[in-house]
Design a protein around this motif. Structure first.
Motif, short mmCIF file in Angstrom:
data_model
loop_
_atom_site.label_atom_id
_atom_site.label_comp_id
_atom_site.label_asym_id
_atom_site.label_seq_id
_atom_site.Cartn_x
_atom_site.Cartn_y
_atom_site.Cartn_z
N LEU A 6 13.70 14.49 3.45
CA LEU A 6 12.67 14.74 2.45
C LEU A 6 11.29 14.86 3.08
N ARG A 15 9.89 21.24 -0.91
CA ARG A 15 10.83 21.55 -1.99
C ARG A 15 11.60 20.31 -2.41
N LEU A 16 12.27 20.42 -3.55
CA LEU A 16 13.12 19.34 -4.05
C LEU A 16 14.52 19.47 -3.45
N HIS A 17 15.20 18.35 -3.34
CA HIS A 17 16.55 18.32 -2.77
C HIS A 17 17.49 17.63 -3.74
N THR A 18 18.64 18.24 -3.99
CA THR A 18 19.62 17.60 -4.87
C THR A 18 20.49 16.63 -4.06
N VAL A 23 13.17 14.18 -9.90
CA VAL A 23 12.59 15.15 -10.82
C VAL A 23 13.74 15.70 -11.63
N GLY A 25 15.58 20.40 -10.83
CA GLY A 25 15.17 19.09 -10.35
C GLY A 25 15.76 18.73 -9.00
N GLY A 26 15.45 17.54 -8.59
CA GLY A 26 15.93 17.04 -7.31
C GLY A 26 15.15 15.80 -6.92
N LYS A 31 12.28 13.91 -4.25
CA LYS A 31 11.14 14.11 -3.35
C LYS A 31 10.59 12.74 -2.98
#
Length: 150
Positions: A17, A23-26, A57, A62-63, A65
């Protein structure tokens, strides 16, 4: 001293992260990238969310952060939250101690001091320190398959 896989992968998740902070990560993506089960990564992320290190998020895009900049996330604090105990030897656990020599054993104090020194050392580092070792940031970004910013 042996850190659990929970702590190991919590640190890896945080490093990912931090390196890919744009960016967001799942959870599914992180689990796939590290080759661990989604359920295991879910447990780890719950621990880190509850401790305030990462923010989920919600929603379709979403994901996860970081909840704070990498330089504000203390390594000692992460390890203190993710490790279930620091009982290096049986006598550190008063409820389960059945050692017949613990009342007169001199091993406990040196091990306590060593554990304190271990945790004190880790408190001197942040997540940013883990990703900015000379040459490692580029290497981590390459390993993560991320384009390196100019």
């Amino acid at each position: 001293m042996h850190l659990t896989y929970h702590t190991d992968y919590a640190l890896r998740l945080l490093m990912l992260l931090a390196v890919e902070d744009a960016r967001l990560h799942t959870i599914a993506e992180i689990a796939r990238r590290y080759g661990v089960s989604r359920n295991h990564m879910m447990k780890i992320s719950r621990t880190l969310v509850a401790a305030g290190f990462i923010t989920p998020v919600r929603g379709r895009n979403g994901g996860l952060k970081l909840a704070a900049p990498a330089e504000k996330i203390n390594l000692g604090a992460v390890i203190s939250v993710t490790e279930d105990n620091f009982n290096l030897v049986e006598c550190f656990d008063a409820e389960r101690n059945s050692c017949v020599i613990s009342a007169n054993c001199g091993l406990r104090n040196p091990l306590r001091h060593a554990l304190q020194a271990f945790l004190e050392t880790l408190r001197k580092y942040t997540l940013q320190d883990l990703i900015t070792i000379p040459g490692s940031y580029k290497d981590l970004r390459t390993l993560f398959g991320t384009e390196i910013a100019p």
